[in-house]
Design a protein around this motif. Structure first.
Motif, PDB file in Angstrom:
ATOM      1  N   MET A 286      13.452  39.959  -6.844  1.00  0.00           N
ATOM      2  CA  MET A 286      14.773  39.294  -6.382  1.00  0.00           C
ATOM      3  C   MET A 286      15.669  39.058  -8.323  1.00  0.00           C
ATOM      4  O   MET A 286      15.201  38.361  -9.198  1.00  0.00           O
ATOM      5  N   THR A 287      16.584  39.041  -7.663  1.00  0.00           N
ATOM      6  CA  THR A 287      17.386  38.593  -8.892  1.00  0.00           C
ATOM      7  C   THR A 287      18.397  36.945  -9.131  1.00  0.00           C
ATOM      8  O   THR A 287      18.363  36.155  -8.320  1.00  0.00           O
ATOM      9  N   TYR A 288      19.069  36.696 -10.156  1.00  0.00           N
ATOM     10  CA  TYR A 288      19.806  35.422 -10.048  1.00  0.00           C
ATOM     11  C   TYR A 288      20.932  35.540  -8.585  1.00  0.00           C
ATOM     12  O   TYR A 288      21.204  34.137  -9.054  1.00  0.00           O
ATOM     13  N   TRP A 289      21.597  36.260  -9.221  1.00  0.00           N
ATOM     14  CA  TRP A 289      22.508  36.943  -8.437  1.00  0.00           C
ATOM     15  C   TRP A 289      21.707  36.627  -6.693  1.00  0.00           C
ATOM     16  O   TRP A 289      22.888  35.530  -5.757  1.00  0.00           O
ATOM     17  N   HIS A 290      20.647  37.133  -6.818  1.00  0.00           N
ATOM     18  CA  HIS A 290      20.625  36.654  -5.735  1.00  0.00           C
ATOM     19  C   HIS A 290      20.242  35.086  -4.767  1.00  0.00           C
ATOM     20  O   HIS A 290      19.628  34.606  -3.737  1.00  0.00           O
ATOM     21  N   ALA A 291      19.494  34.956  -6.476  1.00  0.00           N
ATOM     22  CA  ALA A 291      19.271  33.018  -5.587  1.00  0.00           C
ATOM     23  C   ALA A 291      20.761  31.723  -5.756  1.00  0.00           C
ATOM     24  O   ALA A 291      20.368  31.538  -5.121  1.00  0.00           O
ATOM     25  N   LEU A 292      21.883  32.530  -6.229  1.00  0.00           N
ATOM     26  CA  LEU A 292      23.185  32.537  -6.890  1.00  0.00           C
ATOM     27  C   LEU A 292      23.514  32.411  -5.165  1.00  0.00           C
ATOM     28  O   LEU A 292      23.880  31.145  -4.572  1.00  0.00           O
ATOM     29  N   LEU A 293      23.508  33.329  -4.119  1.00  0.00           N
ATOM     30  CA  LEU A 293      23.735  33.453  -3.295  1.00  0.00           C
ATOM     31  C   LEU A 293      22.875  32.342  -1.421  1.00  0.00           C
ATOM     32  O   LEU A 293      23.819  31.991  -0.803  1.00  0.00           O
ATOM     33  N   LEU A 294      21.800  32.454  -1.824  1.00  0.00           N
ATOM     34  CA  LEU A 294      20.955  32.703  -1.110  1.00  0.00           C
ATOM     35  C   LEU A 294      20.897  30.350  -1.742  1.00  0.00           C
ATOM     36  O   LEU A 294      21.238  29.413  -0.528  1.00  0.00           O
ATOM     37  N   ALA A 295      21.542  29.934  -2.501  1.00  0.00           N
ATOM     38  CA  ALA A 295      21.485  28.616  -3.147  1.00  0.00           C
ATOM     39  C   ALA A 295      22.974  28.308  -2.195  1.00  0.00           C
ATOM     40  O   ALA A 295      22.824  26.864  -1.510  1.00  0.00           O
ATOM     41  N   ILE A 296      23.777  29.181  -1.921  1.00  0.00           N
ATOM     42  CA  ILE A 296      25.131  28.704  -1.467  1.00  0.00           C
ATOM     43  C   ILE A 296      24.646  28.672   0.069  1.00  0.00           C
ATOM     44  O   ILE A 296      25.386  27.537   0.602  1.00  0.00           O
ATOM     45  N   VAL A 297      24.037  29.379   0.389  1.00  0.00           N
ATOM     46  CA  VAL A 297      23.983  29.737   2.197  1.00  0.00           C
ATOM     47  C   VAL A 297      23.533  28.232   2.436  1.00  0.00           C
ATOM     48  O   VAL A 297      23.409  27.651   3.478  1.00  0.00           O
ATOM     49  N   GLU A 298      21.974  28.297   1.374  1.00  0.00           N
ATOM     50  CA  GLU A 298      21.364  27.060   1.904  1.00  0.00           C
ATOM     51  C   GLU A 298      22.005  25.327   1.344  1.00  0.00           C
ATOM     52  O   GLU A 298      22.376  24.783   3.098  1.00  0.00           O
ATOM     53  N   GLY A 299      23.231  26.064   0.959  1.00  0.00           N
ATOM     54  CA  GLY A 299      23.936  24.231   0.848  1.00  0.00           C
ATOM     55  C   GLY A 299      25.213  24.682   1.574  1.00  0.00           C
ATOM     56  O   GLY A 299      24.625  22.918   2.153  1.00  0.00           O
ATOM     57  N   ILE A 300      25.583  25.270   2.199  1.00  0.00           N
ATOM     58  CA  ILE A 300      26.381  25.095   2.995  1.00  0.00           C
ATOM     59  C   ILE A 300      26.137  24.982   4.852  1.00  0.00           C
ATOM     60  O   ILE A 300      26.612  24.430   5.198  1.00  0.00           O
ATOM     61  N   THR A 301      24.329  25.680   4.681  1.00  0.00           N
ATOM     62  CA  THR A 301      23.995  25.357   6.131  1.00  0.00           C
ATOM     63  C   THR A 301      23.076  24.405   6.426  1.00  0.00           C
ATOM     64  O   THR A 301      22.608  24.150   7.825  1.00  0.00           O
ATOM     65  N   GLU A 302      22.840  23.018   5.551  1.00  0.00           N
ATOM     66  CA  GLU A 302      21.330  23.004   5.446  1.00  0.00           C
ATOM     67  C   GLU A 302      21.499  21.547   6.244  1.00  0.00           C
ATOM     68  O   GLU A 302      21.064  21.167   6.931  1.00  0.00           O
ATOM     69  N   PHE A 303      23.291  21.393   6.740  1.00  0.00           N
ATOM     70  CA  PHE A 303      23.554  20.001   7.263  1.00  0.00           C
ATOM     71  C   PHE A 303      24.137  20.704   8.796  1.00  0.00           C
ATOM     72  O   PHE A 303      24.775  19.371   9.317  1.00  0.00           O
ATOM     73  N   LEU A 304      24.198  22.110   8.713  1.00  0.00           N
ATOM     74  CA  LEU A 304      24.987  22.202  10.361  1.00  0.00           C
ATOM     75  C   LEU A 304      23.879  22.585  10.485  1.00  0.00           C
ATOM     76  O   LEU A 304      22.580  23.457  11.183  1.00  0.00           O
ATOM     77  N   PRO A 305      24.492  23.174  11.523  1.00  0.00           N
ATOM     78  CA  PRO A 305      23.705  23.163  13.578  1.00  0.00           C
ATOM     79  C   PRO A 305      23.552  24.212  13.615  1.00  0.00           C
ATOM     80  O   PRO A 305      23.597  24.974  14.426  1.00  0.00           O
ATOM     81  N   VAL A 306      23.166  25.212  12.595  1.00  0.00           N
ATOM     82  CA  VAL A 306      23.872  27.087  12.498  1.00  0.00           C
ATOM     83  C   VAL A 306      21.994  27.553  11.623  1.00  0.00           C
ATOM     84  O   VAL A 306      21.818  28.644  12.202  1.00  0.00           O
TER      85      VAL A 306
END
Length: 276
Positions: free
Chosen positions: A1-21
């Motif tokens: 797992m790289t920093y790039w992976h960590a960044l992308l996963l964090a963006i996905v998490e931030g967008i989707t945490e409060f969406l019902p998806v």
């Protein structure tokens, strides 16, 4: 797992945490596309960066936290069912975190529910004598908590499960969404503590010094992930509440069915998910 992976996963998490998806479902999909192996640290990372997203609730609704003890007791009542389920089925839940098929199926199932949820639980018009609930009772809080237990299956969406639970108790869409946000805080905090403890036990059993539980790179990834998830979620939560209050959940249902359907088709055709 790289920093790039960590960044992308964090963006996905931030967008989707409060969406019902399903934020966890989307991070599992993203990790499969990125070719990230399901290491113990990766699984822990998926849980811990959700804390950054959840903290955005404190910023957006900080005034709402100054309430009487009754509100917090209701949160406790809603929180207890997921604690019991988590303790009883932790190993089974962890195993599901590696299943893209489970995520795909639950995206479709949840999408079908969201297609019709506005019709099943219409918002009552006060002008016509309707009185939608704006503050759940203890019984209603418990029922919402039971619905939250459905979210232990990746792809279901904790947000979707708790919001639908709130709608069954005649909460307004906005109130159901906001109660789901508040309930996320103790739920994710407890999940983080439990996962850190399990991670510590595994490391200790492997003879790893507790002082070196995380490498310098892993600590930096966790900090990066939480900061990014917090900032992105801060924007997403504001947009989501307004959108749902006005338009309902149908759009999210359509998205889930399309996303889940594409994944199922790829799995059926045995197409590679990894793109990098």
């Amino acid at each position: 797992m790289t920093y790039w992976h960590a960044l992308l996963l964090a963006i996905v998490e931030g967008i989707t945490e409060f969406l019902p998806v399903s934020s966890t479902g989307h991070m599992i999909i993203a990790s499969a596309l990125l070719g990230i192996p399901p290491t113990p640290f990766f699984k822990l990372y998926l849980v811990l960066i959700q804390l950054g997203a959840i903290l955005s609730v404190l910023v957006v609704y900080w005034k709402r936290f100054f309430q009487n003890i009754d509100f917090y007791l209701k949160l406790l009542v809603a929180f207890l069912p997921i604690v019991l389920v988590g303790l009883l089925f932790k190993k089974h839940i962890d195993a599901l975190l590696e299943s893209v098929t489970t995520v795909a199926v639950m995206l479709v199932v949840g999408g079908v529910v969201l297609l019709f949820v506005d019709r099943w639980f219409p918002q009552e018009d006060p002008k016509e004598g309707g009185h939608p609930v704006t503050n759940p009772s203890f019984k209603e809080a418990l029922i919402i908590g039971l619905f939250q237990c459905l979210a232990v299956v990746p792809g279901t969406s904790r947000s979707a499960a708790t919001i639908v639970g709130g709608l069954t108790q005649k909460l307004t869409r906005q109130t159901a969404a906001e109660f789901a946000f508040f309930l996320a805080m103790p739920t994710m905090a407890a999940a983080a503590v439990k996962d850190i403890y399990d991670y510590y036990k595994e490391a200790k059993a492997a003879g790893i010094d507790v002082a070196h539980l995380f490498s310098g790179a892993e600590i930096k990834m966790l900090v990066l992930g939480n900061v990014v998830a917090f900032v992105v979620a801060l924007l997403a939560i504001r947009l989501f509440v307004g959108f749902v209050a006005k338009y309902g959940f149908r759009a999210f249902g359509i998205y889930r069915i399309i996303a889940g359907g594409i994944l199922l088709l790829m799995l059926a055709l045995k197409l590679p998910l990894t793109i990098v």
